[in-house]
Design an enzyme around this catalytic site. Sequence first.
Site, PDB file in Angstrom:
ATOM      1  N   GLN A 164      10.545   1.410  16.107  1.00 34.81           N
ATOM      2  CA  GLN A 164      11.124   0.071  15.050  1.00 34.81           C
ATOM      3  C   GLN A 164      12.657   0.457  14.531  1.00 34.81           C
ATOM      4  OE1 GLN A 164       8.316  -1.563  11.916  1.00 34.81           O
ATOM      5  NE2 GLN A 164       9.728  -0.135  10.515  1.00 34.81           N
ATOM      6  N   HIS A 190       7.165   5.547   1.413  1.00 30.64           N
ATOM      7  CA  HIS A 190       7.949   4.573   1.005  1.00 30.64           C
ATOM      8  C   HIS A 190       8.684   4.736  -0.168  1.00 30.64           C
ATOM      9  CE1 HIS A 190       4.156   2.540   2.734  1.00 30.64           C
ATOM     10  NE2 HIS A 190       5.033   1.931   3.307  1.00 30.64           N
ATOM     11  N   GLY A 207      12.244   4.137   8.040  1.00 30.23           N
ATOM     12  CA  GLY A 207      11.749   5.582   8.113  1.00 30.23           C
ATOM     13  C   GLY A 207      11.587   5.751   9.565  1.00 30.23           C
ATOM     14  N   SER A 238       0.903   7.523   5.867  1.00 28.94           N
ATOM     15  CA  SER A 238       0.808   6.328   6.231  1.00 28.94           C
ATOM     16  C   SER A 238      -0.368   5.644   5.310  1.00 28.94           C
ATOM     17  CB  SER A 238       0.126   6.371   7.769  1.00 28.94           C
ATOM     18  OG  SER A 238      -0.180   5.179   8.089  1.00 28.94           O
ATOM     19  N   SER A 239       0.133   4.133   5.289  1.00 30.09           N
ATOM     20  CA  SER A 239      -0.949   3.488   4.685  1.00 30.09           C
ATOM     21  C   SER A 239      -2.434   3.519   5.293  1.00 30.09           C
ATOM     22  CB  SER A 239      -0.785   1.961   4.644  1.00 30.09           C
ATOM     23  OG  SER A 239       0.613   1.957   4.134  1.00 30.09           O
ATOM     24  N   ALA A 244       0.889  -1.206  -0.128  1.00 37.39           N
ATOM     25  CA  ALA A 244       0.164   0.023   0.105  1.00 37.39           C
ATOM     26  C   ALA A 244       0.801   1.195   0.082  1.00 37.39           C
ATOM     27  CB  ALA A 244      -0.749   0.012   1.068  1.00 37.39           C
TER      28      ALA A 244
HETATM   29  P1  AMP Z   1       5.499  -0.041   6.435  1.00 35.69           P
HETATM   30  O1  AMP Z   1       5.089  -0.428   4.904  1.00 35.69           O
HETATM   31  O2  AMP Z   1       4.309   0.849   7.197  1.00 35.69           O
HETATM   32  O3  AMP Z   1       5.789  -1.257   7.174  1.00 35.69           O
HETATM   33  O4  AMP Z   1       6.554   0.854   6.215  1.00 35.69           O
HETATM   34  C1  AMP Z   1       7.687   0.458   5.411  1.00 35.69           C
HETATM   35  C2  AMP Z   1       9.000   1.275   5.592  1.00 35.69           C
HETATM   36  O5  AMP Z   1       8.593   2.857   5.158  1.00 35.69           O
HETATM   37  C3  AMP Z   1       9.243   1.572   7.158  1.00 35.69           C
HETATM   38  O6  AMP Z   1      10.532   1.670   7.275  1.00 35.69           O
HETATM   39  C4  AMP Z   1       8.664   3.041   7.513  1.00 35.69           C
HETATM   40  O7  AMP Z   1       9.207   3.464   8.726  1.00 35.69           O
HETATM   41  C5  AMP Z   1       8.672   3.766   6.126  1.00 35.69           C
HETATM   42  N1  AMP Z   1       7.754   4.549   6.404  1.00 35.69           N
HETATM   43  C6  AMP Z   1       6.442   4.506   6.372  1.00 35.69           C
HETATM   44  N2  AMP Z   1       5.719   5.960   6.384  1.00 35.69           N
HETATM   45  C7  AMP Z   1       6.612   6.607   6.134  1.00 35.69           C
HETATM   46  C8  AMP Z   1       6.777   8.239   6.046  1.00 35.69           C
HETATM   47  N3  AMP Z   1       5.781   8.792   6.011  1.00 35.69           N
HETATM   48  N4  AMP Z   1       8.028   8.969   5.807  1.00 35.69           N
HETATM   49  C9  AMP Z   1       9.070   8.141   5.607  1.00 35.69           C
HETATM   50  N5  AMP Z   1       9.109   6.544   5.833  1.00 35.69           N
HETATM   51  C10 AMP Z   1       8.114   6.133   6.015  1.00 35.69           C
END
Ligand code: AMP
Length: 282
Positions: free
Chosen positions: A153, A37, A147, A185-186, A32
Amino acid sequence: MHIFENITDTKEHILELKNKGMSIGFVPTMGALHPGHISLIRQAHKENDIVAASIFVNPIQFNNQEDLKKYPRTPEKDFYMLESAGCDIVFYPTAVEMYPEKVNVVYDFGILDKVMEGKFRPGHFNGVAIVVKKLFDITLPDKAYFGEKDFQQLAIIKALVKKENIPVAIVPCPTIRESDGLAMSSRNERLNEEERAIAPVIYNTLLEIREKIKKEPIPEILSWATEKINNQPGMTVEYIEIVNSDTLLPVRVFDTNIPTRACLAAFLGQVRLIDNLGLDMN
Ligand code: AMP
């Protein structure tokens, strides 16, 4: 761009590239995808010969089954976004491929996984650590990109790499925000119109905390921030904390020389949002 669903094929392909002397930058995701990302993919593209990403909604890091079920899944759009940003390899496994049998590993991260998110999402970071360790074993990255949006995390992953002696450099990447400040955010897709209009209060509160901390005592700031957010319709604070950026322990008295972060989680309707901001360097 190569898309692999199978562990052996992915590993073989990556080993071939590594044997040719190519460096691998890796970006794990749950799909998503949004520009947050993609900023990680672009950073990895700048710093490595090959960029690998994974898309896997990791069931063992969800302590709420409803949240897992509702997690958005948009693989075709994700593949398109990844390819456009310069990604070379996508690892897109099924849960059975990743977990053919039950995993019983329990990591000890000391205080790091007990506070904040860890307190409200028991088992979450253990699930994250298990999947990231497995993904590192498959993609053999030189550098991996995470991120700051998920600040705790990031601390867990740094601790994991140290504990397991994994030869990978962890690269923190800044939070990408909507124009009104809401951290991308997703989960934002699940906000209705009214909720979406209220959501930027989270970032605005963090910005105000950064101002207030120069002149007001921390307990007062935390009460003020909690009240401000709880006063928004449909909004409930889960935690707001001001912590040492390295240890994640609460900071009682602010010191500009000590890395300090404000972290918060709040429900807006059914949607749980998190955000954080560095307080020390500005
Ligand atoms: P996720 O798909 O939510 O597990 O996120 C995958 C990676 O993308 C993780 O390292 C998150 O911290 C990073 N991430 C998610 N949202 C953001 C954002 N708004 N800005 C920068 N990195 C992000």
